[in-house]
Design a protein around this motif. Sequence first.
Motif, short mmCIF file in Angstrom:
data_model
loop_
_atom_site.label_atom_id
_atom_site.label_comp_id
_atom_site.label_asym_id
_atom_site.label_seq_id
_atom_site.Cartn_x
_atom_site.Cartn_y
_atom_site.Cartn_z
N VAL A 1 0.96 -1.10 -0.18
CA VAL A 1 -0.38 -0.01 0.38
C VAL A 1 0.47 0.95 0.38
N PRO A 2 0.13 2.53 -0.23
CA PRO A 2 1.40 3.77 -0.55
C PRO A 2 1.17 3.93 1.19
N ALA A 3 2.07 4.76 0.96
CA ALA A 3 2.67 5.15 2.24
C ALA A 3 1.49 6.80 3.09
N SER A 4 0.89 6.85 2.22
CA SER A 4 0.11 7.97 2.55
C SER A 4 -1.32 6.99 3.74
N ARG A 5 -1.74 5.88 2.83
CA ARG A 5 -1.90 4.42 3.61
C ARG A 5 -2.29 4.30 4.38
N TYR A 6 -0.89 4.16 4.83
CA TYR A 6 -0.03 2.92 5.49
C TYR A 6 -0.49 3.03 7.17
N GLY A 7 -0.45 4.35 7.66
CA GLY A 7 -0.94 4.35 8.82
C GLY A 7 -2.59 3.49 9.36
N ALA A 8 -3.77 3.61 8.32
CA ALA A 8 -4.88 3.52 8.45
C ALA A 8 -5.32 1.74 7.50
N VAL A 9 -4.68 1.44 6.90
CA VAL A 9 -4.87 0.17 6.45
C VAL A 9 -3.35 -1.03 7.28
N SER A 10 -2.08 -0.29 7.90
CA SER A 10 -2.05 -1.44 8.98
C SER A 10 -2.75 -1.03 10.44
N GLY A 11 -3.40 -0.55 10.91
CA GLY A 11 -4.75 -0.39 11.74
C GLY A 11 -5.09 -1.45 11.60
N ALA A 12 -6.03 -1.58 10.60
CA ALA A 12 -6.48 -2.33 10.00
C ALA A 12 -6.50 -3.82 10.25
N VAL A 13 -5.34 -3.97 9.63
CA VAL A 13 -4.59 -5.00 10.10
C VAL A 13 -4.72 -5.64 10.90
N GLN A 14 -4.02 -5.09 12.10
CA GLN A 14 -4.32 -4.58 12.95
C GLN A 14 -5.61 -5.29 13.95
N MET A 15 -6.29 -4.73 13.83
CA MET A 15 -7.88 -4.91 14.10
C MET A 15 -8.46 -5.97 13.91
N PHE A 16 -7.79 -6.12 12.26
CA PHE A 16 -8.21 -7.85 12.36
C PHE A 16 -8.36 -9.18 13.02
N ALA A 17 -6.22 -8.35 12.80
CA ALA A 17 -5.48 -9.74 13.96
C ALA A 17 -5.59 -9.87 15.67
N THR A 18 -6.17 -9.06 15.71
CA THR A 18 -5.92 -8.80 17.34
C THR A 18 -7.18 -9.11 18.27
N SER A 19 -8.20 -9.20 17.10
CA SER A 19 -9.34 -9.94 17.28
C SER A 19 -9.19 -11.34 17.67
N ALA A 20 -7.77 -11.98 17.53
CA ALA A 20 -7.36 -13.29 18.52
C ALA A 20 -7.36 -12.89 19.94
N SER A 21 -7.56 -11.20 19.91
CA SER A 21 -6.83 -11.50 21.38
C SER A 21 -7.79 -11.46 22.10
N ILE A 22 -9.17 -11.33 21.90
CA ILE A 22 -10.34 -11.60 21.88
C ILE A 22 -10.98 -12.61 22.95
#
Length: 424
Positions: free
Chosen positions: A363-384
């Motif tokens: 992904v482009p740098a201007s989208r990186y924070g939000a996209v990586s945040g979405a990836v983390q939000m999905f992935a860390t739902s495992a921690s729930i």
Amino acid sequence: MTTTATTTAPTRRRFGVLAADFMILGLNYADRAAFGIAGPLIIAEFGFSNAAFGWLASIFALAYSPFGFIGGWLADRFGPRNVMGWAVIAWSAFTALTAAGVGFVSLLIIRFLFGAGEGPQATVTAKLMHNWFPKRELGTALGIANAATPLGGAIATPVVVGIMHATEGNWRIPFLVFGALGVLAAVGWFAVVRDSPEEHPKVNTAELQAIRGGQTDASVEEQADAPGFWRCVGKPAVWATAIAYFGYAWILWTFVSWFPNYLVQERGIDLDELAISGAIPWVGGCIGLIVGGVATDWLVRRVGDSAAPRRWMVIVCLTATALLFALVSTLTSTFAAVLVMTVVVFLLYLTGAQYWIIVGEAVPASRYGAVSGAVQMFATSASIFAPLVTGYLADSAWGWGGVFVVAGAITIIGPVLLLFAGRR
């Protein structure tokens, strides 16, 4: 930005930023691991079942997961320095407030708010390292930064046990100590860190050129033409990485929340033995993160492909992690169980820095924070779900054997998908 025209050697301020981030992430995991380490005493004091303690472990993640996305989005808008600094203050306050817990409901509320404070750290770290390090050093930088997380767990285990021993079993004191340390760490963070090297008054032109590789930031037109958020999230490399990261998080959170309790309940060790047995796997994880980052950076330089070595590191190591984790409960000795768990955490953390870089390549740098945040939000739902499911499985006829087999089965899905869907 202030530069020194007569100085030809590049400054090395990016490593100071890396050191500050390392300190913050170590504290983050020390605070997080403390609850699992104190778990046997908390369960004994309040008479919680494994299922009830599983709720306390999972409620943390119910806030942690969405605040990973929120933290990444905020870092894109307001910069990683401010987001991380205030997050440290928030989670440290709720770390200290854990000592005020008087029962299930109060601990449930405190743990939820604690999770919200800790949520931004991973995505903000990824954003900060992308801002400060050239691609050829990015794997190493992220590996070293994230190596602080298992190191924090390794240090926290004997420290928490030692404080509880010194206070005759008072599990509340470690949370007060760690909360106070967090406030001091936040002061140091604001003093050292800036959002980017261009904003740091002591970064000279040579270091800036070394970081940027002679290239300027993307133009306004290029950023305007960047794909939208949903298009970025829909890329196969992004969603396949997110699913693999979910499996990573499932095993990690089963380990963080329950391994000390497993050793006490199933293996019958005492508090003194827990200080050692609970810390050893974390050391393996610390080594794994550093080795994984350095090794993949070397492979990238060797083969000239920035994506494939990182993708294969995840596929191979996460598959091996899933298989070994499923076998832990079948081992007859505590020594063997701790040894295999150390290998599991080592292999798991070999992949730890790779998810962020794979997404960054897609992904482009201007989208990186939000996209990586979405990836983390999905992935860390495992921690729930992982701590909660673990508590119920441990209390069921499946027992601890079911805990490890189910975790291994869930985790192996990700690398299989990444094998096919993750190719660019």
